[in-house]
Design a protein around this motif. Structure first.
Motif, PDB file in Angstrom:
ATOM      1  N   PHE A  24       0.831  -1.202   0.000  1.00  0.00           N
ATOM      2  CA  PHE A  24       0.000   0.000   0.000  1.00  0.00           C
ATOM      3  C   PHE A  24       0.868   1.256   0.000  1.00  0.00           C
ATOM      4  O   PHE A  24       0.622   2.192  -0.765  1.00  0.00           O
ATOM      5  N   LYS A  25       1.887   1.274   0.843  1.00  0.00           N
ATOM      6  CA  LYS A  25       2.776   2.440   0.901  1.00  0.00           C
ATOM      7  C   LYS A  25       3.496   2.648  -0.425  1.00  0.00           C
ATOM      8  O   LYS A  25       3.663   3.777  -0.893  1.00  0.00           O
ATOM      9  N   THR A  26       3.908   1.555  -1.057  1.00  0.00           N
ATOM     10  CA  THR A  26       4.574   1.652  -2.356  1.00  0.00           C
ATOM     11  C   THR A  26       3.623   2.227  -3.403  1.00  0.00           C
ATOM     12  O   THR A  26       3.983   3.140  -4.162  1.00  0.00           O
ATOM     13  N   LEU A  27       2.398   1.694  -3.448  1.00  0.00           N
ATOM     14  CA  LEU A  27       1.409   2.195  -4.404  1.00  0.00           C
ATOM     15  C   LEU A  27       1.054   3.656  -4.123  1.00  0.00           C
ATOM     16  O   LEU A  27       0.883   4.453  -5.044  1.00  0.00           O
ATOM     17  N   GLN A  28       0.962   3.994  -2.852  1.00  0.00           N
ATOM     18  CA  GLN A  28       0.646   5.374  -2.487  1.00  0.00           C
ATOM     19  C   GLN A  28       1.767   6.315  -2.958  1.00  0.00           C
ATOM     20  O   GLN A  28       1.495   7.393  -3.509  1.00  0.00           O
ATOM     21  N   ALA A  29       3.015   5.918  -2.786  1.00  0.00           N
ATOM     22  CA  ALA A  29       4.150   6.739  -3.228  1.00  0.00           C
ATOM     23  C   ALA A  29       4.146   6.872  -4.756  1.00  0.00           C
ATOM     24  O   ALA A  29       4.377   7.965  -5.295  1.00  0.00           O
ATOM     25  N   GLN A  30       3.888   5.765  -5.455  1.00  0.00           N
ATOM     26  CA  GLN A  30       3.827   5.813  -6.913  1.00  0.00           C
ATOM     27  C   GLN A  30       2.694   6.726  -7.391  1.00  0.00           C
ATOM     28  O   GLN A  30       2.859   7.503  -8.326  1.00  0.00           O
ATOM     29  N   PHE A  31       1.547   6.642  -6.726  1.00  0.00           N
ATOM     30  CA  PHE A  31       0.417   7.498  -7.076  1.00  0.00           C
ATOM     31  C   PHE A  31       0.781   8.968  -6.894  1.00  0.00           C
ATOM     32  O   PHE A  31       0.493   9.805  -7.758  1.00  0.00           O
ATOM     33  N   THR A  32       1.425   9.279  -5.776  1.00  0.00           N
ATOM     34  CA  THR A  32       1.818  10.662  -5.506  1.00  0.00           C
ATOM     35  C   THR A  32       2.761  11.178  -6.591  1.00  0.00           C
ATOM     36  O   THR A  32       2.601  12.295  -7.091  1.00  0.00           O
TER      37      THR A  32
END
Length: 120
Positions: free
Chosen positions: A36-44
């Protein structure tokens, strides 16, 4: 029953399985959190890039509009210059005509006679 698990001496594998399940669940939760944190960083990152591209697009549109306006003004100026040259060319052709030259001389002389002399 003194608070000790009655199954423990009989089935030691059962507690081990339960412990492994809890550890596995904890590990899968950690993995999910990391994903989730990885996807959140990629989204940002993608969102910020998108905002930059939008801003560049707006700047490009503005520059394009300015250049179109400048180009239209240049075309209008070129047309004025072209028409001026055409008119000058026609006028010169007109002046080359002998009858016209004589007429221009007559008109010029009449104007000169009517103009008062300038004294210094």
């Amino acid at each position: 029953s003194s608070g000790i698990n009655a199954e423990w001496p009989l089935r030691p594998g059962l507690e081990l399985v339960k412990l492994e399940q809890r550890i596995g669940k904890s590990e899968s939760d950690t993995t999910l959190q990391n994903n989730f944190k990885t996807l959140q960083a990629q989204f940002t990152l993608l969102y910020n890039e998108n905002e930059q591209v939008k801003q560049q697009l707006e700047e490009t549109k503005h520059l394009y509009t300015q250049r179109c306006q400048t180009h239209m003004l240049q075309l209008e100026q070129n047309e004025v210059i072209r028409l001026t040259f055409v008119n000058v060319s026609i006028y010169c052709s007109f002046l080359r005509d002998k009858k016209t030259q004589k007429l221009v001389e007559i008109v010029t002389k009449r104007r000169l006679k009517k103009m008062p002399l300038r004294r210094k």
